[in-house]
Write a protein that holds these residues in place. Structure first.
Motif, PDB file in Angstrom:
ATOM      1  N   LEU A 102       4.864   2.612 -10.013  1.00  0.00           N
ATOM      2  CA  LEU A 102       4.375   1.511 -10.846  1.00  0.00           C
ATOM      3  C   LEU A 102       3.365   2.013 -11.884  1.00  0.00           C
ATOM      4  O   LEU A 102       3.374   1.563 -13.032  1.00  0.00           O
ATOM      5  N   GLU A 103       2.524   2.947 -11.488  1.00  0.00           N
ATOM      6  CA  GLU A 103       1.557   3.513 -12.437  1.00  0.00           C
ATOM      7  C   GLU A 103       2.276   4.243 -13.566  1.00  0.00           C
ATOM      8  O   GLU A 103       1.925   4.095 -14.742  1.00  0.00           O
ATOM      9  N   ALA A 141       9.515   1.442   0.727  1.00  0.00           N
ATOM     10  CA  ALA A 141       8.329   0.637   1.054  1.00  0.00           C
ATOM     11  C   ALA A 141       8.693  -0.540   1.951  1.00  0.00           C
ATOM     12  O   ALA A 141       7.854  -1.409   2.215  1.00  0.00           O
ATOM     13  N   GLY A 142       9.949  -0.588   2.411  1.00  0.00           N
ATOM     14  CA  GLY A 142      10.376  -1.636   3.337  1.00  0.00           C
ATOM     15  C   GLY A 142      10.781  -2.930   2.670  1.00  0.00           C
ATOM     16  O   GLY A 142      10.914  -3.962   3.342  1.00  0.00           O
ATOM     17  N   GLY A 143      11.001  -2.889   1.349  1.00  0.00           N
ATOM     18  CA  GLY A 143      11.299  -4.113   0.617  1.00  0.00           C
ATOM     19  C   GLY A 143      12.764  -4.288   0.267  1.00  0.00           C
ATOM     20  O   GLY A 143      13.616  -3.480   0.625  1.00  0.00           O
ATOM     21  N   ASN A 186       0.804  -1.213   0.000  1.00  0.00           N
ATOM     22  CA  ASN A 186       0.000   0.000   0.000  1.00  0.00           C
ATOM     23  C   ASN A 186       0.844   1.274   0.000  1.00  0.00           C
ATOM     24  O   ASN A 186       0.299   2.375   0.097  1.00  0.00           O
ATOM     25  N   ASN A 187       2.161   1.136  -0.119  1.00  0.00           N
ATOM     26  CA  ASN A 187       3.026   2.310  -0.129  1.00  0.00           C
ATOM     27  C   ASN A 187       2.717   3.187  -1.350  1.00  0.00           C
ATOM     28  O   ASN A 187       2.817   2.736  -2.494  1.00  0.00           O
ATOM     29  N   LYS A 188       2.347   4.440  -1.089  1.00  0.00           N
ATOM     30  CA  LYS A 188       1.890   5.330  -2.152  1.00  0.00           C
ATOM     31  C   LYS A 188       2.991   5.666  -3.148  1.00  0.00           C
ATOM     32  O   LYS A 188       2.759   5.693  -4.363  1.00  0.00           O
ATOM     33  N   LYS A 189       4.204   5.906  -2.662  1.00  0.00           N
ATOM     34  CA  LYS A 189       5.293   6.267  -3.563  1.00  0.00           C
ATOM     35  C   LYS A 189       5.587   5.126  -4.542  1.00  0.00           C
ATOM     36  O   LYS A 189       5.770   5.357  -5.745  1.00  0.00           O
TER      37      LYS A 189
END
Length: 200
Positions: free
Chosen positions: A88-89, A189-191, A80-83
């Motif tokens: 991706l969009e 995003a913590g990934g 759900n990370n907006k950035k």
């Protein structure tokens, strides 16, 4: 940990199976950990997660981001990370533009390929790309008849994308994302970010 597959594509990009079927296939192969790593999209995660829970498979969030020079894999991030989702969009928009240009160039050689054909074969894909183009040419009756008439049976992927002689070896998008931006978004995003494909 047992067997795993961290690079599954679904019909949300250029895979041949929907997310649920990908999970069922993974379970039947005895996998315990998987990641749906669709191109520039996380749309298949929720469907895959519901199926993975039924089969007792651990599912990581995953994605394969198209950047200017490389494909960057991202794993175990906040979906759900907006950035990250904004990036991706943007990447999907860029890939759609590039795909349209590739199809136009391919059809200029007389090959009966159109954007509508690719889109009709992959109506649920959030990001049409090279794989969708190649598979459409194999599935489409008019394209198959064209190659049969020309007596040209060859590796379609190499014909299109070979770095030296491919018909569409270089079709730049309008807003190519620097790999550093993709890595940064995945980390924020913590990934974990991983370089995909080997160097050539």
């Amino acid at each position: 940990m047992g067997y795993m597959d961290l690079h599954i594509h679904t019909t949300y990009s250029d895979g041949t199976d929907p997310p649920q079927q990908g999970i069922i296939g993974s379970a039947l192969r005895g996998l315990e950990l998987v990641a749906i790593a669709d191109h520039d999209s996380t749309f298949g995660y929720k469907e895959a997660k519901e199926e993975a829970d039924k089969w007792g498979i651990k599912l990581l969030t995953g994605v394969e981001i198209s950047t200017k020079n490389y494909h960057i894999l991202g794993y175990n991030f906040d979906i759900n990370n907006k950035k990250l989702q904004n990036l991706l969009e943007l990447s999907r928009e860029n890939q759609l533009d590039t795909t349209r240009k590739r199809i136009e160039r391919i059809s200029s050689y007389g090959i009966p390929l159109t954007f509508d054909k690719v889109n009709n074969f992959y109506p649920h894909s959030s990001r049409l790309g090279k794989g969708n183009i190649t598979l459409t040419m194999l599935k489409d009756k008019e394209c198959r008849e064209f190659f049969r008439e020309k007596k040209s049976y060859f590796d379609i992927s190499s014909m299109l994308y070979d770095k030296k002689e491919g018909l569409v070896k270089s079709v730049p998008g309008k807003r190519q994302i620097p790999p550093e931006k993709a890595i940064e978004a995945i980390h924020e995003a913590g990934g974990i970010a991983v370089l995909d494909h080997h160097f050539k």
